[in-house]
Design an enzyme around this catalytic site. Structure first.
Site: not given
Ligand code: MV4
Length: 662
Positions: A118, A202, A237, A294
């Protein structure tokens, strides 16, 4: 395509079948690989050739890259498609495939590696000018520095495991006071989950949407984007609903996101299909999240709105051809939505379900409906793999029409033999918040109570239809007049049937229904109410055409042993027919097997392994619902093996002892 003539699909289930369909359409020969559990699987049956690669556990079969490469060599395949999951983002496998002189249908190993970490990925994206969430992802992990960075970013902040993914190891710190504890917790979880406690920090976005861009690059340095998908409706997720285009997406934002995604791909020398994931904030600012190297599960919604076959693009680009279309030739037409049909029980915390699909019907495919599946009726959903049954994709000219298509398609989806998530998906599709596109990553959290209503006892019309189907199925020949002479002999049928229905997993509640046979139909009595019914049951397809108190209704009625599955008015109902004569204990011995009639704990074993027993002899005692249930031998015979010990918890439907009837 000349460079590729035969492709091995290093995967199983729906994606293996899906890739095979395109490969076959392009005139390629196809090679499947399969584990012991998949010997009779659909993807094996579809392939021109199939190679066994090991036992059921993925780590002993589908994750063994060397065996897969050896299978490709032995079968004469010149390319390997990894699908998604398994080895699809394994750089070492991609390298080994190329080293073996085969074509890996995917990006260069270097690109997979670049996006694997990441923090490294974010550093690369920053250099490429791709917008990142304001934050810190440096190598210095000094706690005082991290705290100072958090204060600079501004609270609330999100602490993420650098080696993480899929949301694991994320901790929110609302204030500076909370930061040290949140940091310690995130580091502990990162260490435990990934063996690496490095973190990044973040700005926390409270209600982001997950919007991802499909990119495609060829080996001549060209790259296009095939617009966006909104995948915000997720649970832990795991994506539940995906759609394209993103509702309400401003075309200018789309163009900027697309350009950023293309820049991301070009920055790492990408080739092939890839997805750049962004967080889209409510003020239309967007930030890079991660890149998936992918083809994704949800690629069909992009295919639907662009009328492209992305697996064909993959095969052509892997064969060295240029991109089939330029950016200017790509356009959005209509709206598409995908839902994932899973063998999981939303009423039991989405517990994965295993078992055999005793009945499986999908909506008819056509210009508005696509079903990608890797299973057929009779197939088992195994504990070894992801319990996906199928993907249901709908398309129409606009989102509202697509939502309506989705509701209809789900109402026509029939899955029996195990609990599936169709009712949950139908509840999402029917929810006003979904229709209004009130989408963000907390949709299910926000509307959970509407989507998972408390269990309700089966309604009177459901019990009536289940009962009507049963009595009609008992008449021979089907639909004959119960009082008419058949072959010169009057049928001495019973005047009244007394039925007792029970719902699996709902404990001991039974729902009695009395069926009085009448000249022109049946009078059903339940809860002191009478319902006049008549109808016909088509033994060929289970369609039940019924009249309930003068109202005509249709349903599908499917019976397996004591289990009736009713598909009616868009709902799915599972009912067990309790045998009033056998009493509770007798029910557990359906079909010469000792099946646990409900979840419970083994509290006594009354025989030893190998014991000869007589019909009705007590064998095992379960404690359930604060009662003891003694299960008895269903016939004279032998207890071949005791599968559970005293103190074991057992689920409903498991076979408790091995039993051989004499
Ligand atoms: C975040 C966020 C809020 N703020 N980053 C979840 C797993 C990874 N894909 C990144 N994720 C998130 N990052 C910041 N700065 C909220 C999430 C998140 C989320 C993102 C996309 C799809 C579903 C999610 C479910 C919970 C939290």
């Amino acid at each position: 395509m000349s460079r590729i003539t035969s492709v091995l699909i290093a995967n199983r289930g729906e994606i293996a079948c899906r890739v095979m369909r395109t490969a076959r359409r392009l005139g390629l020969s196809t090679v499947a690989v399969y584990s012991d559990a998949d010997a009779d699987a659909m993807h094996v049956a579809m392939a021109d050739r199939a190679v066994h690669i090991g036992p059921a556990p993925a780590r002993e079969s589908y994750l063994l890259g060397d065996r897969i490469i050896a299978a490709a060599k032995a079968a004469g395949a010149d390319a390997i498609h990894p699908g998604y999951g398994f080895l699809s983002e394994n750089a070492a496998f991609a390298e080994a495939v190329a080293a073996a002189g085969l074509v890996f249908i995917g990006p260069p190993a270097s690109a997979i590696r670049a996006m694997g970490g990441k923090s490294e990925a974010k550093a690369l994206m920053e250099q490429a000018g791709v917008p990142l969430v304001p934050g810190y992802h440096g190598a210095d992990q000094d706690e005082a520095l991290l705290a100072a960075e958090a204060a600079r970013i501004g609270f609330p902040v999100l602490i993420k495991a650098s080696a993480g993914g899929g949301g694991k190891g994320m901790k929110v710190a609302e204030t500076a006071a909370e930061f040290p504890a949140a940091l310690a917790s995130a580091k502990r979880e990162a260490k435990a989950s990934f063996g690496d406690d490095r973190v990044l920090i973040e700005k926390y976005l409270a209600r982001p949407r997950h919007v991802e861009i499909q990119v495609f690059a060829d080996s001549q340095g060209d790259c296009v984007y095939l617009f966006e998908r909104d995948c915000s409706i997720q649970r832990r997720h795991q994506k539940v609903v995906e759609e394209a285009p993103a509702p309400g997406m401003d075309p200018a934002i789309r163009a900027r996101m697309g350009a950023a995604a293309v820049a991301a791909a070009l920055a790492i020398g990408y080739v092939g299909a890839g997805t750049v994931e962004f967080l889209l904030d409510s003020d239309n600012s967007f930030y890079f999240m991660e890149m998936n190297t992918r083809l994704q599960v949800e690629h069909p919604v992009t295919e639907a709105i662009t009328s492209q076959d992305l697996v064909e693009w993959q095969l052509r680009v892997a064969a060295g051809e240029p991109l089939p279309l330029t950016q200017e030739q790509l356009a959005i037409n209509g709206h598409a939505i995908e839902v994932r049909l899973y063998a999981e029980d939303p009423a039991k915390g989405f517990l994965p379900q295993t078992g055999r699909l005793s009945h499986l019907r999908f909506p008819e495919a056509g210009p508005h409906v696509r079903v990608d599946t890797g299973v057929r009726a009779g197939d088992a959903i195994s504990i070894h793999y992801d319990p996906m049954i199928a993907k249901l994709i709908v398309w129409d000219r606009d989102r509202a029409s697509a939502v309506q298509r989705l509701r209809r398609a789900l109402a026509e989806t029939e899955i029996a033999g195990l609990n599936a998530n169709v009712p949950f998906l139908s509840a999402i599709a029917a929810h006003p918040g979904f229709l209004a596109a009130d989408l963000d990553t907390r949709f299910i959290e926000r509307y959970g109570d509407d989507l998972l209503p408390p269990h309700a006892a089966p309604a009177a019309d459901v019990l009536a239809l289940a009962s009507l189907g049963l009595v009609l199925s008992r008449r021979e020949p089907a639909n004959a007049d119960p009082w008419g002479a058949v072959g010169g002999l009057a049928l001495n049928l019973p005047a009244v049937d007394r039925l007792a229905w029970r719902e699996p997993g709902e404990g001991g509640t039974t729902h009695p229904v009395e069926v009085e046979w009448q000249r022109d139909g049946f009078l059903l009595k339940q809860d002191g109410r009478s319902i006049k019914t008549s109808g016909q049951l088509d033994p060929a397809d289970g369609i039940l055409r019924a009249t309930l108190e003068g109202t005509r209704v249709n349903a599908r009625w499917v019976c397996q042993g004591r289990e009736v599955n009713l598909f009616y008015a868009g709902g799915t109902y599972r009912l067990l027919l309790s045998d009033p004569h056998a009493g509770r204990d007798g029910e557990a011995s359906g079909h010469g097997r000792l099946i646990s009639p409900m979840p419970g704990k083994v509290i006594a074993l009354l025989v030893t392994e190998g014991a000869d027993v007589t019909k009705g002899q007590p064998i095992i005692v379960l404690e359930a619902m604060k009662m003891e249930h003694t299960l008895k031998a269903p016939a004279d015979g032998k207890v071949t093996d005791l599968r559970y010990q005293v103190g074991d918890q057992v689920a409903e439907g498991v076979e408790l002892v091995g039993f051989e009837a004499a």
